[in-house]
Design a protein around this motif. Structure first.
Motif, PDB file in Angstrom:
ATOM      1  N   GLU A   1      46.568  42.980  28.636  1.00 24.52           N
ATOM      2  CA  GLU A   1      47.470  42.156  28.355  1.00 24.52           C
ATOM      3  C   GLU A   1      47.957  41.327  27.772  1.00 24.52           C
ATOM      4  OE1 GLU A   1      47.930  39.786  32.350  1.00 24.52           O
ATOM      5  OE2 GLU A   1      47.975  41.862  33.401  1.00 24.52           O
ATOM      6  N   THR A   2      49.414  40.325  26.566  1.00 17.99           N
ATOM      7  CA  THR A   2      49.610  39.975  25.578  1.00 17.99           C
ATOM      8  C   THR A   2      48.996  38.379  25.916  1.00 17.99           C
ATOM      9  OG1 THR A   2      51.565  40.293  26.064  1.00 17.99           O
ATOM     10  CG2 THR A   2      50.847  41.813  24.551  1.00 17.99           C
ATOM     11  N   ASP A   3      48.781  38.254  27.063  1.00 16.79           N
ATOM     12  CA  ASP A   3      49.330  36.851  27.518  1.00 16.79           C
ATOM     13  C   ASP A   3      47.273  36.691  27.355  1.00 16.79           C
ATOM     14  OD1 ASP A   3      48.956  34.348  28.599  1.00 16.79           O
ATOM     15  OD2 ASP A   3      50.080  34.393  30.071  1.00 16.79           O
ATOM     16  N   THR A   4      46.941  35.934  26.934  1.00 17.65           N
ATOM     17  CA  THR A   4      45.009  35.757  26.533  1.00 17.65           C
ATOM     18  C   THR A   4      44.501  34.776  27.278  1.00 17.65           C
ATOM     19  OG1 THR A   4      45.321  34.707  24.336  1.00 17.65           O
ATOM     20  CG2 THR A   4      45.894  37.230  24.567  1.00 17.65           C
ATOM     21  N   ARG A   5      45.694  34.060  27.693  1.00 20.12           N
ATOM     22  CA  ARG A   5      44.731  32.863  28.750  1.00 20.12           C
ATOM     23  C   ARG A   5      44.017  33.222  29.858  1.00 20.12           C
ATOM     24  NH1 ARG A   5      49.937  30.153  29.668  1.00 20.12           N
ATOM     25  NH2 ARG A   5      50.586  32.398  30.311  1.00 20.12           N
ATOM     26  N   TYR A   6      43.601  34.028  30.293  1.00 19.05           N
ATOM     27  CA  TYR A   6      43.016  34.513  31.596  1.00 19.05           C
ATOM     28  C   TYR A   6      42.113  34.985  30.728  1.00 19.05           C
ATOM     29  CZ  TYR A   6      41.241  35.053  36.220  1.00 19.05           C
ATOM     30  OH  TYR A   6      40.352  35.487  36.964  1.00 19.05           O
ATOM     31  N   ALA A   7      41.568  35.824  29.798  1.00 18.25           N
ATOM     32  CA  ALA A   7      40.902  36.517  28.931  1.00 18.25           C
ATOM     33  C   ALA A   7      40.498  35.264  28.729  1.00 18.25           C
ATOM     34  CB  ALA A   7      41.302  37.720  28.679  1.00 18.25           C
ATOM     35  N   ASP A   8      40.512  34.251  27.809  1.00 15.56           N
ATOM     36  CA  ASP A   8      40.324  33.086  27.560  1.00 15.56           C
ATOM     37  C   ASP A   8      39.102  32.647  28.171  1.00 15.56           C
ATOM     38  OD1 ASP A   8      41.208  33.596  24.615  1.00 15.56           O
ATOM     39  OD2 ASP A   8      43.058  32.391  24.914  1.00 15.56           O
ATOM     40  N   GLU A   9      39.641  31.779  29.161  1.00 17.79           N
ATOM     41  CA  GLU A   9      38.496  31.277  30.182  1.00 17.79           C
ATOM     42  C   GLU A   9      37.799  32.654  30.417  1.00 17.79           C
ATOM     43  OE1 GLU A   9      41.313  30.604  33.370  1.00 17.79           O
ATOM     44  OE2 GLU A   9      42.826  30.029  32.715  1.00 17.79           O
ATOM     45  N   GLN A  10      37.662  33.533  30.584  1.00 21.23           N
ATOM     46  CA  GLN A  10      36.584  34.811  31.185  1.00 21.23           C
ATOM     47  C   GLN A  10      35.818  34.569  30.167  1.00 21.23           C
ATOM     48  OE1 GLN A  10      38.485  38.192  32.830  1.00 21.23           O
ATOM     49  NE2 GLN A  10      36.547  38.374  33.704  1.00 21.23           N
ATOM     50  N   ALA A  11      35.443  34.336  28.661  1.00 26.32           N
ATOM     51  CA  ALA A  11      35.427  35.000  27.895  1.00 26.32           C
ATOM     52  C   ALA A  11      34.805  33.482  28.178  1.00 26.32           C
ATOM     53  CB  ALA A  11      35.793  34.651  26.612  1.00 26.32           C
ATOM     54  N   GLU A  12      34.752  32.658  27.950  1.00 27.06           N
ATOM     55  CA  GLU A  12      34.055  30.649  28.134  1.00 27.06           C
ATOM     56  C   GLU A  12      32.823  30.302  29.078  1.00 27.06           C
ATOM     57  OE1 GLU A  12      33.056  27.358  27.274  1.00 27.06           O
ATOM     58  OE2 GLU A  12      33.545  28.948  25.892  1.00 27.06           O
TER      59      GLU A  12
END
Length: 384
Positions: A174-185
């Motif tokens: 998805e183009t909204d990266t916020r949730y993926a950013d949280e997962q990566a952290e």
């Protein structure tokens, strides 16, 4: 095509192994030399064929393979594949011994699994990958305490070795990266709690490998895009690599009839001819993965788009042709023909699903023809 003489159906799939090689080389250029590639060949290589894809992937630069279940890994071992194979899904502790004996790496996410598995491991050590649930909600541990327990339990046994730690993104496509950013952290924090970092650390599926350089770690899992398909329509026009679809799906006209106005076609009489029409019958149906919902979809004959009329049957379906094409005329369900193309994403949109499901749904009974450098190299027919 000469290879069609090796089976007796007038419906078949063609898989371009050069496209598989091209797609792997494209991702290799994106990730750099210090990141390895794990080729995901589960589910019959997303419908493309376990063995041909596995061999091509390994010859094209992949170092590891990934499957969903132990049985898939055992099949590849029996066919002579010696490269590291990782099982992404859950496995039974009592199968740890057969996995170790065949050098198959398993996913683990609880201390209890390790305790139960140890008695079943005999001569060779079992390599495990610890799965972290950072937000996918499937399998995986969630806390540093759980991770520490597995690490400590594995350290107590010579027969268990932690080979990797990994997670899986839920929204990397998805183009909204916020949730993926949280997962990566969350994943990075869990890695930091490990006393000893394992050789393989991985988070990137195809979408993340193409869109998130911060998620490469030591190896990426290359799945849907290895087959030339975008992980989602949302990022399809943003991919940094040029992918080439490997699969096409074809059939032939086996019967032609001219129907009069008012005549009906197929089960339920859901289609009625508006005038004099040429109807062609194709030997492909829902038992081949060309499901009933494909009624009304278009296919290619002589480079022209024509509709599927009437309900799709188990083994056959009908098309409305613009003229009297002879029996034996090739029809393309997915792929290119005479300047036009039916893309697998177009099929997925019609079915209100994703391209993964369309490819995986093509039944094993449909023969596969494999080509390399525009030459047929062999045919894989599950009925032989």
């Amino acid at each position: 095509m000469e290879s069609r003489n090796e089976f007796h159906r007038d419906t078949w799939v063609e898989v371009d192994l050069d496209a598989i090689q091209h797609n792997i080389q494209q991702i290799a250029g994106q990730i750099g030399l210090d990141v390895a590639i794990m080729a995901v060949v589960k589910a019959n290589a997303y419908g493309h064929g376990y063995l041909p894809v596995a061999r091509t992937a390994l010859a094209s630069g992949a170092t590891h393979l990934a499957v969903a279940f132990i049985d898939e890994a055992l099949f590849l071992r029996k066919q002579g594949i010696t490269a590291p194979i990782m099982v992404l899904g859950a496995s039974r502790p009592e199968d740890a011994g057969i996995a170790a004996a065949n050098e198959i790496q398993l996913t683990v996410y609880s201390k209890e699994w390790v305790v139960q598995a140890v008695p079943h491991i005999q001569n060779k050590p079992l390599l495990i990958h610890v799965k972290c649930d950072t937000g996918m909600g499937r399998i995986g541990l969630k806390t540093a305490d759980e991770l520490r327990e597995i690490e400590q339990e594995a350290a107590r046994h010579d027969t268990i070795k932690i080979e990797g730690i990994y997670t899986h993104f839920a929204t990397a496509d998805e183009t909204d990266t916020r949730y993926a950013d949280e997962q990566a952290e969350r994943f990075r924090k869990l890695i930091d709690h490990m006393k000893v970092k394992p050789p393989l650390i991985h988070a990137s599926n195809s979408a993340a490998a193409l869109m998130r350089r911060d998620s490469f770690f030591s190896i990426i899992r290359f799945g849907i895009s290895m087959y030339g398909l975008s992980p989602s329509n949302e990022i399809a026009d943003k991919l940094p690599a040029r992918l080439t679809p490997a699969l096409s799906f074809h059939s032939t006209v086996v019967h032609v009839k001219k129907v009069e106005p008012g005549e009906k076609i197929s089960y339920g009489s859901t289609y009625e001819a508006a005038g004099q029409e040429w109807i062609g019958t194709l030997p492909v149906g829902y038992a081949d993965g060309w499901i009933r919902k494909m009624q009304g979809f278009e296919v290619l004959i002589d480079g022209k788009r024509v509709p599927i009329v009437g309900r799709v049957c188990m083994d056959q379906c009908m098309i409305r042709m613009p003229e009297n094409y002879p029996v034996g005329t090739k029809v393309t369900l997915i792929g290119r023909q005479n300047g036009d193309a039916i893309l697998i994403d177009e099929v997925a949109d019609h079915l209100e699903t994703i391209n993964y499901e369309v490819a995986c749904a093509i039944a094993a009974r449909v023969p596969r023809i494999y080509s390399k450098k525009n030459k047929s190299v062999f045919v894989l027919n599950s009925l032989n």
